[in-house]
Design an enzyme around this catalytic site. Structure first.
Site, PDB file in Angstrom:
ATOM      1  N   HIS A   1     -11.161  -1.373   6.787  1.00 50.20           N
ATOM      2  CA  HIS A   1      -9.858  -1.399   6.630  1.00 50.20           C
ATOM      3  C   HIS A   1      -8.929  -0.586   7.453  1.00 50.20           C
ATOM      4  O   HIS A   1      -8.657  -1.508   8.422  1.00 50.20           O
ATOM      5  CB  HIS A   1      -9.773  -0.939   4.610  1.00 50.20           C
ATOM      6  CG  HIS A   1      -8.235  -1.027   4.887  1.00 50.20           C
ATOM      7  ND1 HIS A   1      -7.972  -0.787   3.264  1.00 50.20           N
ATOM      8  CD2 HIS A   1      -6.881  -1.292   5.719  1.00 50.20           C
ATOM      9  CE1 HIS A   1      -6.467  -0.449   3.548  1.00 50.20           C
ATOM     10  NE2 HIS A   1      -6.148  -0.852   4.286  1.00 50.20           N
TER      11      HIS A   1
ATOM     12  N   HIS B   1      -0.240   4.892   8.288  1.00 57.04           N
ATOM     13  CA  HIS B   1      -0.915   4.481   7.440  1.00 57.04           C
ATOM     14  C   HIS B   1      -1.462   2.584   8.615  1.00 57.04           C
ATOM     15  O   HIS B   1      -0.646   2.080   9.192  1.00 57.04           O
ATOM     16  CB  HIS B   1      -1.134   3.341   6.258  1.00 57.04           C
ATOM     17  CG  HIS B   1      -2.247   2.239   5.509  1.00 57.04           C
ATOM     18  ND1 HIS B   1      -3.670   2.519   5.880  1.00 57.04           N
ATOM     19  CD2 HIS B   1      -2.018   1.225   6.109  1.00 57.04           C
ATOM     20  CE1 HIS B   1      -4.296   1.875   5.481  1.00 57.04           C
ATOM     21  NE2 HIS B   1      -3.725   0.689   5.166  1.00 57.04           N
TER      22      HIS B   1
ATOM     23  N   HIS C   1      -4.654   0.195  11.097  1.00 60.94           N
ATOM     24  CA  HIS C   1      -5.424  -0.608  11.331  1.00 60.94           C
ATOM     25  C   HIS C   1      -6.417  -0.520  12.957  1.00 60.94           C
ATOM     26  O   HIS C   1      -6.410  -2.086  13.402  1.00 60.94           O
ATOM     27  CB  HIS C   1      -5.211  -1.959  10.764  1.00 60.94           C
ATOM     28  CG  HIS C   1      -5.043  -2.276   9.181  1.00 60.94           C
ATOM     29  ND1 HIS C   1      -4.904  -3.785   8.576  1.00 60.94           N
ATOM     30  CD2 HIS C   1      -5.185  -1.497   8.507  1.00 60.94           C
ATOM     31  CE1 HIS C   1      -4.228  -3.278   7.200  1.00 60.94           C
ATOM     32  NE2 HIS C   1      -4.426  -1.960   7.762  1.00 60.94           N
TER      33      HIS C   1
ATOM     34  N   GLU D   1       0.652  -1.391   0.114  1.00 61.22           N
ATOM     35  CA  GLU D   1      -0.222   0.108  -0.195  1.00 61.22           C
ATOM     36  C   GLU D   1       0.603   1.740   0.134  1.00 61.22           C
ATOM     37  O   GLU D   1       0.353   2.212   1.005  1.00 61.22           O
ATOM     38  CB  GLU D   1      -0.746  -0.053   1.364  1.00 61.22           C
ATOM     39  CG  GLU D   1      -1.718  -1.282   1.062  1.00 61.22           C
ATOM     40  CD  GLU D   1      -2.947  -0.913   1.847  1.00 61.22           C
ATOM     41  OE1 GLU D   1      -3.865  -0.747   1.655  1.00 61.22           O
ATOM     42  OE2 GLU D   1      -2.874  -1.129   3.649  1.00 61.22           O
TER      43      GLU D   1
HETATM   44 ZN   LIG Z   1      -3.573  -1.296   5.483  1.00 57.66          ZN
END
Ligand SMILES: [Zn+2]
Length: 246
Positions: A165, A97, A99, A78
């Site tokens: 996500h 980023h 989760h 990603e």
């Molecule tokens: Zn991710």
């Protein structure tokens, strides 16, 4: 800050996110701008998860992820989340980023992240007041076009929920991006708990909102960052054993 210090800071940010429960095992990454390139947390042959990230796991590549990586390291799938955000926003110096489970649950349950509290966490409250954008697709953002879609939803905000996500968060500094991610998580945790209680938080009246100063400056975020950094150092033995260091 030297390139080495920034590399260590990116690694430390990964450890903070793990210690604070915003990432599990190997999922999630942090990047920091260096000129027209970036330092980004990569996966190596001895990957042990974000909690055990060291500076040796952080590598410099261009915004498309091109660069010389040492043996067995590769950039995250990603990477476009980072590259496209840094390209689109010259003021952003770092991207997180992660989760976080509470944000995930709020997203999939359709719980709106409203300003449910005030002085308890003013930056989080202001984040909610401004509105937290939700990118509705749960896809793996491994192409620039998908990152562009996410950025269009994110607009001029510093945070974005990726439904089903995780989250994308921008900051001027690594510390600011991490603290914003933690604030978003705090908001989601309270929102989720309220939903579990079957309660709805009342609106905070405008005259009370007016008494909540904007604490979201880099200086304040950096102070919180030092706290979280110290806590992570306490919780995680820095990976110093050479044979585990990749
Ligand atoms: Zn991710």
């Amino acid at each position: 800050m030297t390139a080495g210090d920034l590399r260590e800071e990116v690694a430390l940010a990964c450890r903070v996110l793990a210690v604070e429960g915003l990432v599990e095992h190997v999922l999630g990454h942090v990047s920091a701008r260096v000129g027209d390139r970036m330092l980004i947390r990569c996966r190596g042959p001895r990957e042990r998860g974000l909690r055990y990230t060291s500076a040796a796991d952080v590598h410099e590549v261009d915004l498309d992820g091109r660069g010389e990586l040492p043996g067995g390291y590769r950039v995250p799938n990603e990477l476009p989340i980072h590259g496209e955000l840094l390209r689109a926003r010259p003021e952003a110096g770092a991207v997180v980023h992660a989760h976080p489970p509470a944000v995930l649950l709020c997203g999939v349950a359709g719980l709106e992240l409203r300003p449910v509290f005030g002085s308890y966490n003013i930056p989080a409250m202001r984040m909610a007041l401004a509105g937290v954008p939700v990118y509705p697709r749960s896809v793996l953002i491994r192409r620039a076009e998908l990152a562009a879609e996410m950025l269009a939803v994110m607009g001029d905000r510093q945070v974005c929920v990726l439904r089903g996500h995780g989250i994308t968060v921008a900051g001027e500094t690594v510390g600011q991006a991490v603290v914003r991610a933690l604030n978003l998580d705090a908001l989601a945790r309270v929102t989720l708990e309220l939903a579990r209680l079957g309660r709805t938080a009342p609106e905070i009246p405008p005259e009370d909102v007016a008494e909540l100063p904007d604490l979201g400056s880099v200086l304040n975020d950096e102070a919180a960052w030092r706290y979280y950094a110290a806590r992570a150092r306490e919780c995680v033995d820095p990976p110093q054993i050479p044979h585990l260091n990749g």
